[in-house]
Write a protein that holds these residues in place. Structure first.
Motif, PDB file in Angstrom:
ATOM      1  N   ASP A 252       0.827  -1.203   0.000  1.00 48.67           N
ATOM      2  CA  ASP A 252       0.000   0.000   0.000  1.00 48.67           C
ATOM      3  C   ASP A 252       0.867   1.262   0.000  1.00 48.67           C
ATOM      4  OD1 ASP A 252      -2.372  -1.370  -0.107  1.00 48.67           O
ATOM      5  OD2 ASP A 252      -2.784  -1.253   2.047  1.00 48.67           O
ATOM      6  N   CYS A 253       1.975   1.216   0.718  1.00 46.41           N
ATOM      7  CA  CYS A 253       2.897   2.356   0.706  1.00 46.41           C
ATOM      8  C   CYS A 253       3.426   2.609  -0.700  1.00 46.41           C
ATOM      9  CB  CYS A 253       4.067   2.112   1.660  1.00 46.41           C
ATOM     10  SG  CYS A 253       3.646   2.144   3.411  1.00 46.41           S
ATOM     11  N   THR A 254       3.814   1.551  -1.378  1.00 46.25           N
ATOM     12  CA  THR A 254       4.331   1.676  -2.738  1.00 46.25           C
ATOM     13  C   THR A 254       3.245   2.207  -3.671  1.00 46.25           C
ATOM     14  OG1 THR A 254       5.863  -0.154  -2.334  1.00 46.25           O
ATOM     15  CG2 THR A 254       5.436   0.434  -4.635  1.00 46.25           C
ATOM     16  N   ARG A 255       2.032   1.692  -3.533  1.00 44.71           N
ATOM     17  CA  ARG A 255       0.912   2.173  -4.346  1.00 44.71           C
ATOM     18  C   ARG A 255       0.673   3.662  -4.115  1.00 44.71           C
ATOM     19  NH1 ARG A 255      -4.692   2.064  -3.162  1.00 44.71           N
ATOM     20  NH2 ARG A 255      -4.312   0.808  -1.293  1.00 44.71           N
ATOM     21  N   PHE A 256       0.766   4.087  -2.874  1.00 47.12           N
ATOM     22  CA  PHE A 256       0.560   5.496  -2.573  1.00 47.12           C
ATOM     23  C   PHE A 256       1.686   6.352  -3.144  1.00 47.12           C
ATOM     24  CE2 PHE A 256       1.287   9.190   0.128  1.00 47.12           C
ATOM     25  CZ  PHE A 256       0.074   9.840  -0.053  1.00 47.12           C
ATOM     26  N   LEU A 257       2.917   5.893  -3.005  1.00 42.54           N
ATOM     27  CA  LEU A 257       4.050   6.663  -3.523  1.00 42.54           C
ATOM     28  C   LEU A 257       3.996   6.797  -5.043  1.00 42.54           C
ATOM     29  CD1 LEU A 257       6.881   5.320  -1.204  1.00 42.54           C
ATOM     30  CD2 LEU A 257       5.951   7.642  -1.244  1.00 42.54           C
ATOM     31  N   ARG A 258       3.371   5.850  -5.706  1.00 46.37           N
ATOM     32  CA  ARG A 258       3.183   5.973  -7.158  1.00 46.37           C
ATOM     33  C   ARG A 258       2.258   7.160  -7.462  1.00 46.37           C
ATOM     34  NH1 ARG A 258       2.580   1.041  -8.045  1.00 46.37           N
ATOM     35  NH2 ARG A 258       4.671   0.636  -8.840  1.00 46.37           N
ATOM     36  N   ARG A 259       1.254   7.369  -6.628  1.00 46.54           N
ATOM     37  CA  ARG A 259       0.375   8.528  -6.801  1.00 46.54           C
ATOM     38  C   ARG A 259       1.142   9.833  -6.550  1.00 46.54           C
ATOM     39  NH1 ARG A 259      -4.462   9.488  -4.022  1.00 46.54           N
ATOM     40  NH2 ARG A 259      -5.485   9.864  -6.029  1.00 46.54           N
ATOM     41  N   LEU A 313      10.617   3.601  -3.130  1.00 41.87           N
ATOM     42  CA  LEU A 313      10.813   4.777  -3.970  1.00 41.87           C
ATOM     43  C   LEU A 313      11.357   4.390  -5.347  1.00 41.87           C
ATOM     44  CD1 LEU A 313      12.347   7.166  -1.284  1.00 41.87           C
ATOM     45  CD2 LEU A 313      10.107   7.405  -2.371  1.00 41.87           C
ATOM     46  N   THR A 314      12.327   3.491  -5.369  1.00 41.31           N
ATOM     47  CA  THR A 314      12.907   3.049  -6.636  1.00 41.31           C
ATOM     48  C   THR A 314      11.866   2.355  -7.498  1.00 41.31           C
ATOM     49  OG1 THR A 314      15.080   2.797  -5.604  1.00 41.31           O
ATOM     50  CG2 THR A 314      14.716   1.628  -7.685  1.00 41.31           C
TER      51      THR A 314
END
Length: 342
Positions: A252-259, A313-314
């Protein structure tokens, strides 16, 4: 660190199992105004009791316990504040933290640890389905009102890590803005920056109040709603993500950081402020221990290492992930940059 050559002792057990006494004593002292009535002038238990309108016996026992707990000092019969207590526990101090007691003692938070074994056995919170991640959870209004003084030094440090172009208008988005301390610090440092705060509507009332008090009324905007689904806008020079990602699992963190990546202009930065433990996950203690807070209050939250944040992040296209400790507090900043063309 314990001495491996010392004989076994039950003292750590008793100190830990009775830790509620220490927090209860501190809460009582704050509510009674003990630190404020002492102020800069040492006083006897009788004098403190009179000023607090309490019987002397209870006040003497409380003050002695506060000496043992290192919140007061004692010279003969006179009690005085420590430097930390004078800074953070005297209501006359601009850095007063006493209002945060209501947040830390909120029933939804304390109840999470009454049956932690049940949460661990089941893999689910025993208090509620979503814990503090529930939409519009009332604890965040209390957090916003109480925690701004505590966040001020960290926010100032973060503002120094976010260079913005002074030759043009810039835009900063503060995710889960709460008290707004982080975005406000950056906007005050950069006179041509427009600040946009995102949080639940009820919490944004506090954010806006603080922004107006900081003289930012004409450079402040807000977005109300769920940070995972609401339109974030676009063309930001920086997106701040303070104390937010720890509530969720890594996917979910990765999904959010994509936004977040999509909302930034090329060259823009994401600034994550978090409790970041070392790779051993037990040091430094304040950051590593924060994982237990997430275990008790969120369905899937955690305290993530820098390596984990760098991987997130990457994965979504950020580069140059950098780690910045933020002393004197326990938090750190993790900053990534959106490269041109990404």
């Amino acid at each position: 660190m314990s001495d491996p050559t010392a004989p076994p002792s039950p003292l750590l057990f008793f100190d830990t199992i009775n830790a509620f006494q220490k927090s209860g004593a501190l809460k009582a002292a704050i509510e009674l105004g003990v630190f404020t009535v002492i102020g800069r002038t040492p006083a006897t238990a009788a004098e403190i009791a009179t000023r607090c309108e309490c019987p002397e016996r209870g006040m003497r026992i409380l003050c002695d316990y506060l000496v043992i707990s290192e919140f007061l000092t004692k010279d003969g019969s006179h009690y005085a504040l420590t430097p930390d207590s004078a800074t953070f526990l005297d209501r006359n101090s601009p850095a007063y933290l006493g209002r945060s007691v209501d947040f830390f003692f909120a029933p939804d938070l304390t109840a999470a640890y009454n049956d932690l074994a049940r949460t661990i056995r089941s893999g689910r919170l025993h208090t509620s389905e979503h814990g503090t991640t529930a939409p519009n959870h009332p604890v965040w209004m209390e957090f916003a009102r109480a925690m701004s003084p505590l966040m001020f030094p960290t926010a100032q440090a973060v503002a120094g890590l976010v260079p913005l172009d002074p030759s043009r208008e810039t835009r900063v988005l503060d995710i889960s803005a709460s008290h707004g301390a982080f975005g406000i610090a950056i906007a005050r440092k950069n006179p041509r920056t427009h600040l946009v705060a995102l949080d639940w509507e009820s919490v944004l009332a506090v954010t806006e109040e603080n922004a107006r008090a900081a003289g930012l009324a004409e450079r402040f905007g807000k977005i109300a709603g769920d940070a995972f689904t609401v339109d974030l806008g676009a063309d930001y020079d920086a997106v701040l993500v303070p104390n937010f990602l720890h509530h969720f699992n890594k996917d979910d963190c990765t999904r959010f950081l994509r936004r977040v990546h999509a909302a930034l202009r090329p060259g823009g930065r994401v600034v994550i402020v978090e409790f970041v433990p070392n790779e051993d996950r037990v040091t430094p203690p304040p950051a590593a221990g924060f994982a237990l807070v997430m275990l008790g209050t969120t369905p899937e939250g955690d305290a993530y290492t820098f390596a984990e944040y760098r991987a997130m992040l990457t994965d979504v296209g950020f580069s140059d992930a950098a780690f910045h400790p933020l002393p004197p507090g326990a938090e750190s900043a993790v900053i990534g940059t959106k490269m041109a063309g990404s």
